[in-house]
Design a protein around this motif. Structure first.
Motif, short mmCIF file in Angstrom:
data_model
loop_
_atom_site.label_atom_id
_atom_site.label_comp_id
_atom_site.label_asym_id
_atom_site.label_seq_id
_atom_site.Cartn_x
_atom_site.Cartn_y
_atom_site.Cartn_z
N PRO A 190 39.55 40.25 40.28
CA PRO A 190 39.23 40.08 38.85
C PRO A 190 39.28 38.62 38.40
CG PRO A 190 40.69 41.94 39.13
CD PRO A 190 40.57 41.27 40.48
N LEU A 191 40.24 37.85 38.90
CA LEU A 191 40.34 36.44 38.53
C LEU A 191 39.13 35.66 39.05
CD1 LEU A 191 41.89 34.11 37.27
CD2 LEU A 191 43.08 33.84 39.44
N ASP A 192 38.75 35.90 40.30
CA ASP A 192 37.59 35.21 40.86
C ASP A 192 36.32 35.56 40.10
OD1 ASP A 192 39.05 33.93 42.83
OD2 ASP A 192 38.73 35.54 44.31
N ARG A 193 36.19 36.81 39.69
CA ARG A 193 35.01 37.25 38.93
C ARG A 193 34.95 36.53 37.59
NH1 ARG A 193 35.78 42.88 38.12
NH2 ARG A 193 35.98 42.88 40.36
N ILE A 194 36.07 36.42 36.89
CA ILE A 194 36.11 35.75 35.59
C ILE A 194 35.79 34.26 35.75
CG2 ILE A 194 37.64 35.05 33.71
CD1 ILE A 194 39.02 37.79 34.05
N ILE A 195 36.35 33.65 36.79
CA ILE A 195 36.07 32.23 37.03
C ILE A 195 34.59 32.02 37.33
CG2 ILE A 195 36.48 30.32 38.63
CD1 ILE A 195 39.39 31.34 38.85
N SER A 196 34.01 32.89 38.12
CA SER A 196 32.59 32.79 38.46
C SER A 196 31.72 32.94 37.21
CB SER A 196 32.23 33.86 39.48
OG SER A 196 30.87 33.85 39.76
N GLU A 197 32.05 33.91 36.36
CA GLU A 197 31.30 34.10 35.11
C GLU A 197 31.44 32.88 34.21
OE1 GLU A 197 32.55 37.70 33.21
OE2 GLU A 197 31.97 38.93 34.94
N PHE A 198 32.63 32.33 34.11
CA PHE A 198 32.85 31.14 33.28
C PHE A 198 32.03 29.96 33.79
CE2 PHE A 198 35.06 27.17 32.37
CZ PHE A 198 35.10 27.23 30.99
N GLU A 199 32.01 29.76 35.10
CA GLU A 199 31.24 28.66 35.68
C GLU A 199 29.75 28.81 35.40
OE1 GLU A 199 32.30 28.77 39.80
OE2 GLU A 199 34.01 27.41 39.53
N SER A 200 29.23 30.01 35.54
CA SER A 200 27.80 30.22 35.29
C SER A 200 27.47 30.02 33.81
CB SER A 200 27.35 31.60 35.76
OG SER A 200 27.99 32.61 35.03
#
Length: 66
Positions: A18-28
């Motif tokens: 979940p943390l990696d997914r949120i970070i990825s969404e934030f970066e995009s």
């Protein structure tokens, strides 16, 4: 997808924590925001140049009339 020597580097969404997914969404979202603001800045410069040209034409015409 990014690959390194035939192995996939980037994970699919279902493989991320979940943390990696949120970070990825934030970066995009951040990349998209900065790309949009860059294009807006370029458009603003073009509009400014266009306005200056129109102003110069208007000044030329007003000098001819007077």
């Amino acid at each position: 997808m990014e690959y390194d020597h035939g192995k996939r580097i980037t994970q699919h969404v279902h493989e991320m924590s979940p943390l990696d997914r949120i970070i990825s969404e934030f970066e995009s979202k951040a990349k998209q925001f900065h790309a949009d603001s860059f294009h807006c800045a370029q458009n603003a410069e073009k509009e400014e140049q266009k306005a200056r040209k129109e102003l110069q034409k208007a000044l030329k015409n007003s000098r001819l009339i007077v």
